[in-house]
Enzyme design. Structure first.
Site, PDB file in Angstrom:
ATOM      1  N   CYS A 180      -4.147  73.466  85.604  1.00  0.00           N
ATOM      2  CA  CYS A 180      -4.310  74.180  86.734  1.00  0.00           C
ATOM      3  C   CYS A 180      -4.248  75.787  86.297  1.00  0.00           C
ATOM      4  O   CYS A 180      -5.257  76.657  86.796  1.00  0.00           O
ATOM      5  CB  CYS A 180      -3.172  74.018  87.746  1.00  0.00           C
ATOM      6  SG  CYS A 180      -1.656  73.804  86.585  1.00  0.00           S
ATOM      7  N   HIS A 216       2.069  78.655  90.620  1.00  0.00           N
ATOM      8  CA  HIS A 216       2.502  79.484  89.466  1.00  0.00           C
ATOM      9  C   HIS A 216       2.087  80.945  89.885  1.00  0.00           C
ATOM     10  O   HIS A 216       1.369  81.091  90.871  1.00  0.00           O
ATOM     11  CB  HIS A 216       1.434  79.221  88.293  1.00  0.00           C
ATOM     12  CG  HIS A 216       1.802  77.889  87.891  1.00  0.00           C
ATOM     13  ND1 HIS A 216       2.694  77.091  87.317  1.00  0.00           N
ATOM     14  CD2 HIS A 216       0.949  76.615  88.042  1.00  0.00           C
ATOM     15  CE1 HIS A 216       2.441  75.881  87.111  1.00  0.00           C
ATOM     16  NE2 HIS A 216       1.318  75.628  87.461  1.00  0.00           N
TER      17      HIS A 216
HETATM   18  P1  NAD Z   1       1.258  62.106  88.345  1.00  0.00           P
HETATM   19  O1  NAD Z   1       2.310  61.436  87.659  1.00  0.00           O
HETATM   20  O2  NAD Z   1       1.530  62.804  89.721  1.00  0.00           O
HETATM   21  O3  NAD Z   1       0.308  60.873  88.807  1.00  0.00           O
HETATM   22  C1  NAD Z   1       0.031  59.983  87.929  1.00  0.00           C
HETATM   23  C2  NAD Z   1      -0.531  58.507  88.641  1.00  0.00           C
HETATM   24  O4  NAD Z   1      -0.888  57.584  87.441  1.00  0.00           O
HETATM   25  C3  NAD Z   1       0.874  57.925  89.052  1.00  0.00           C
HETATM   26  O5  NAD Z   1       0.309  57.423  90.247  1.00  0.00           O
HETATM   27  C4  NAD Z   1       1.127  56.922  87.908  1.00  0.00           C
HETATM   28  O6  NAD Z   1       1.820  55.748  88.576  1.00  0.00           O
HETATM   29  C5  NAD Z   1      -0.333  56.606  87.496  1.00  0.00           C
HETATM   30  N1  NAD Z   1      -0.346  55.783  86.270  1.00  0.00           N
HETATM   31  C6  NAD Z   1       0.631  55.642  85.287  1.00  0.00           C
HETATM   32  N2  NAD Z   1       0.248  55.084  84.405  1.00  0.00           N
HETATM   33  C7  NAD Z   1      -1.069  54.701  84.574  1.00  0.00           C
HETATM   34  C8  NAD Z   1      -1.862  53.876  83.968  1.00  0.00           C
HETATM   35  N3  NAD Z   1      -1.704  53.375  82.614  1.00  0.00           N
HETATM   36  N4  NAD Z   1      -3.129  53.570  84.484  1.00  0.00           N
HETATM   37  C9  NAD Z   1      -3.357  54.138  85.687  1.00  0.00           C
HETATM   38  N5  NAD Z   1      -2.568  54.870  86.426  1.00  0.00           N
HETATM   39  C10 NAD Z   1      -1.381  55.349  85.962  1.00  0.00           C
HETATM   40  O7  NAD Z   1       0.572  63.181  87.654  1.00  0.00           O
HETATM   41  P2  NAD Z   1      -0.435  64.177  87.836  1.00  0.00           P
HETATM   42  O8  NAD Z   1       0.681  65.485  88.044  1.00  0.00           O
HETATM   43  O9  NAD Z   1      -1.359  64.002  89.024  1.00  0.00           O
HETATM   44  O10 NAD Z   1      -1.005  64.577  86.481  1.00  0.00           O
HETATM   45  C11 NAD Z   1      -2.339  63.949  86.072  1.00  0.00           C
HETATM   46  C12 NAD Z   1      -2.918  64.601  85.119  1.00  0.00           C
HETATM   47  O11 NAD Z   1      -3.291  65.832  85.732  1.00  0.00           O
HETATM   48  C13 NAD Z   1      -2.040  65.031  83.695  1.00  0.00           C
HETATM   49  O12 NAD Z   1      -3.120  65.188  82.657  1.00  0.00           O
HETATM   50  C14 NAD Z   1      -1.964  66.478  84.117  1.00  0.00           C
HETATM   51  O13 NAD Z   1      -1.339  67.256  83.156  1.00  0.00           O
HETATM   52  C15 NAD Z   1      -2.897  67.038  84.753  1.00  0.00           C
HETATM   53  N6  NAD Z   1      -2.536  68.035  85.902  1.00  0.00           N
HETATM   54  C16 NAD Z   1      -1.508  67.959  86.737  1.00  0.00           C
HETATM   55  C17 NAD Z   1      -1.214  69.057  87.584  1.00  0.00           C
HETATM   56  C18 NAD Z   1       0.023  69.183  88.333  1.00  0.00           C
HETATM   57  O14 NAD Z   1       0.655  70.278  88.514  1.00  0.00           O
HETATM   58  N7  NAD Z   1       0.417  68.127  88.901  1.00  0.00           N
HETATM   59  C19 NAD Z   1      -2.026  70.311  87.815  1.00  0.00           C
HETATM   60  C20 NAD Z   1      -3.220  70.215  86.897  1.00  0.00           C
HETATM   61  C21 NAD Z   1      -3.482  69.114  85.987  1.00  0.00           C
END
Ligand code: NAD
Length: 355
Positions: free
Chosen positions: A140, A220
């Protein structure tokens, strides 16, 4: 129609799944989750086919009375593109599965840059995707920085960028993150990972970043100082940045003086989940001193990568140009909040062609 599956239905995955459903050239094949929880229930209520990401937990869905369409293997096999939005580190491991089915994939910013063929921000490098199979939508913060620095680099050239990133401690749904009563240099070393991450998009850019974590879940805040190669007028910079559809200028008259009112504004404006897909810049903070440019921008961590994921899908499997894809994504999602304000001048600038 591009057939898209979403593996990992959490903060990012559920937003991307909804965004896919509003695209006229995409079909959501389904979403995959590891465990049944409220998000799985909502996916079913939305009419999304739910796939079991982890065979070991597949029975848990049946026990919770949730119908599963099949194992994640089937979702991958049936999709042209998979958006992997699993927690950091898992996406890279999943690439083997995507390669097995010759399904193109999009990873998120939590994965190492080396896991993908190319790091991606639509404004900067949509046209360079070529025959890549795996893209990585950067984090992000890096997305927000890239959107801001690309037009500045193109117009003035950037000699050096220095950015302090004041980062939210966790997302609203993350009950175990912090700090809850501290202000933490994170990391204590300089640079933070954000500068090197931006270099995966602009290898030559001279940028130093420093990170601080604070007890907030809202957004942020970036304090930006860019030394340009030629001297800008603040008015021209405002006009240049004002043409960028994914940069929103918070007008002085709005009385939005912090991230709390900004999120409240997004909710009042009718944004689903209160999402802000745009970088939000305080217009009066844009200041030029010689070749130095200063400004504050805020980034909604849960939302700004969503339009980028949609453009990344088209860059991998569509036939639209960058301008066509970004315009379609922006129109279908409703990106652009300036129409809420009665500033005719900025509205006159916004619809103009790209720089
Ligand atoms: P999250 O924890 O909110 O969601 C992840 C989801 O994946 C959950 O529903 C979890 O149950 C599921 N999961 C776990 N293991 C799994 C597997 N083996 N197969 C399929 N699903 C599985 O995470 P998020 O915040 O959405 O982050 C996801 C990605 O996006 C990460 O790489 C993170 O760095 C990136 N990201 C997050 C944000 C943020 O602020 N949340 C912003 C930008 C990028």
């Amino acid at each position: 129609m591009i057939r898209v599956g979403v593996n990992g239905y959490g903060t990012i995955g559920k937003r991307v799944a909804d965004a896919i459903c509003s695209q006229p050239d995409m079909k959501l094949v389904g979403v995959a989750k590891t465990r049944p929880n409220y998000e799985a229930e909502i996916a079913i209520r939305n009419g999304y086919d739910l796939y079991a990401a982890d065979p070991e937990h597949a029975d848990a869905f049946a026990e919770a009375g949730i119908d599963v369409a099949g194992p994640v293997d089937e979702l991958v096999a049936d999709s042209d593109v998979i958006v992997d939005a699993t927690p950091s580190g898992i996406g890279e491991r999943n690439c083997e599965l995507y390669e097995k089915h010759s399904t193109k994939a999009i990873l998120q910013g939590g994965e190492d840059a080396d896991a993908a063929d190319q790091s991606f921000v639509a404004r900067a490098n949509y046209d360079k995707v070529g025959d890549a199979d795996i893209l990585r939508v950067v984090s992000c913060n890096t997305t927000g920085l890239t959107r801001l620095l690309t037009p500045l680099e193109n117009r003035y050239g950037i000699e050096k960028a220095r950015v302090t990133l004041i980062r939210r401690g966790g997302d609203p749904g993350e009950i175990d993150r912090g700090p809850i009563n501290d202000i933490v240099p994170d990391p204590t070393e300089i640079p933070s990972h954000h500068g090197p991450d931006l270099n995966t998009i602009f290898p030559e850019m001279d940028i130093d970043t420093a990170g601080v974590k604070v007890p907030a879940t809202l957004m942020h805040l970036h304090s930006v100082n860019v030394t340009l190669e030629s001297e800008p007028r603040a008015r021209d910079v405002r006009e240049l940045l004002g043409r960028e559809s994914r940069l929103f200028f918070i007008p002085e008259q709005a009385g939005i003086e912090g991230l709390g009112p900004l999120k409240e504004f997004a909710r009042d404006a009718g944004r689903q989940r209160g999402d802000l897909w745009e970088n939000c810049l305080w217009e009066e903070s844009i200041t030029a001193e010689g070749r130095d440019l200063y400004l504050f921008q805020s980034i909604h961590q849960e939302a700004d990568v969503v339009p980028e994921n949609i453009d990344a899908i088209r860059a991998l499997a569509g036939d639209r140009t960058r301008e066509q894809s970004m315009q379609l994504t922006d129109r279908t999602l409703g990106v652009g909040l300036e129409s809420m304000f009665t500033d005719q001048k900025r509205r006159a600038v916004r619809p103009a062609a790209d720089d």
